[in-house]
Motif scaffolding. Sequence first.
Motif, short mmCIF file in Angstrom:
data_model
loop_
_atom_site.label_atom_id
_atom_site.label_comp_id
_atom_site.label_asym_id
_atom_site.label_seq_id
_atom_site.Cartn_x
_atom_site.Cartn_y
_atom_site.Cartn_z
N UNK A 101 -7.17 3.27 -5.01
CA UNK A 101 -6.92 2.42 -4.23
C UNK A 101 -5.67 2.80 -3.16
N UNK A 102 -5.10 3.95 -3.58
CA UNK A 102 -4.18 4.55 -2.60
C UNK A 102 -4.92 5.39 -1.69
N UNK B 174 -5.51 9.81 8.32
CA UNK B 174 -4.28 9.68 9.05
C UNK B 174 -2.80 10.11 8.17
N UNK B 175 -3.25 9.20 6.75
CA UNK B 175 -2.19 9.52 5.90
C UNK B 175 -2.33 10.74 5.30
N UNK B 176 -3.62 11.48 5.16
CA UNK B 176 -3.60 12.77 4.72
C UNK B 176 -2.77 13.77 5.66
N UNK B 177 -3.07 13.46 6.84
CA UNK B 177 -2.37 14.43 7.95
C UNK B 177 -0.97 14.36 7.80
N UNK B 178 -0.40 13.08 7.37
CA UNK B 178 0.96 13.00 7.25
C UNK B 178 1.61 13.67 5.94
N UNK B 179 0.48 14.08 5.33
CA UNK B 179 0.97 14.90 3.83
C UNK B 179 1.23 13.88 2.55
N UNK C 191 0.86 -1.25 0.11
CA UNK C 191 -0.05 0.06 0.01
C UNK C 191 1.07 1.18 0.03
N UNK C 192 2.00 1.29 0.77
CA UNK C 192 2.86 2.31 0.85
C UNK C 192 3.56 2.36 -0.47
N UNK D 21 -7.44 4.33 6.57
CA UNK D 21 -6.41 5.03 7.10
C UNK D 21 -6.20 6.49 6.36
N UNK D 22 -7.01 6.90 5.36
CA UNK D 22 -7.04 8.16 4.62
C UNK D 22 -6.63 9.33 5.39
#
Length: 231
Positions: free
Chosen positions: A142-143, A151-156, A75-76, A148-149
């Motif tokens: 799918x990304x 949290x991942x968005x907050x990480x940029x 995924x990453x 977790x979107x």
Amino acid sequence: RDVERSRGLGDVYKRQVPKGICLKDPESSLLGKKMVEHSIVLIEEMGFEDFNFKKLGIAIQSNESSIYRYFESKHKLLIYLTSWYWSWIEYQLVIETFSVADSKEKLTKAIEVVTRTTKQDSNYGHINEILLNQIVINENSKSYLTKDVDAENNEGYFMPYKRVIQRIAGIISAYNSSYESPLTLAGTIIQGALHQHFVKVHFTSITNCNQTKTPTGFFTDLTLKLLSNGK
């Protein structure tokens, strides 16, 4: 002189993948570049669902564990690939609109950049942009369509994609400052183009796009007519 200035600007807007997506920058080693190169080929060939690090390890003739030193999950890796793509698109967008003064011409060029069929860029020998474009058409959602979107968005993680939309929105506003939804329109152009590139191959009965009628032509016509209404 304009060519020299645009090249200089291109140096400023070099591809930037957000930190944190990968454990180690794959661009920093030959093995990492090999991972990226072969993952693009495999994902485009078999699809993201059937792709895994074991298959990638076999393709690059390396231990599966070596891949986990760069990416903690497939995924990453997908986020990395799509982020690389949108950073590359932003680079094209900046370079190709930099010297365009006329707001209509700049908007038309910007739409072309984000909707056209991708051509190979010789500047990145280990990355096949044509195959990567197909991955974005087929797998981009799918990304981020995950639990977790946020949290991942907050990480940029999705900043390259968001920057492209924001840049297009700015060009829309420069053409018609009274239009109230430039971000929505910019996102619609980009996502709509990906969808039309998909359906013109797989669901031909529900699109007018084909070999002669392109998504670029459709979204250019749609956007200019929408923004010219009452202008």
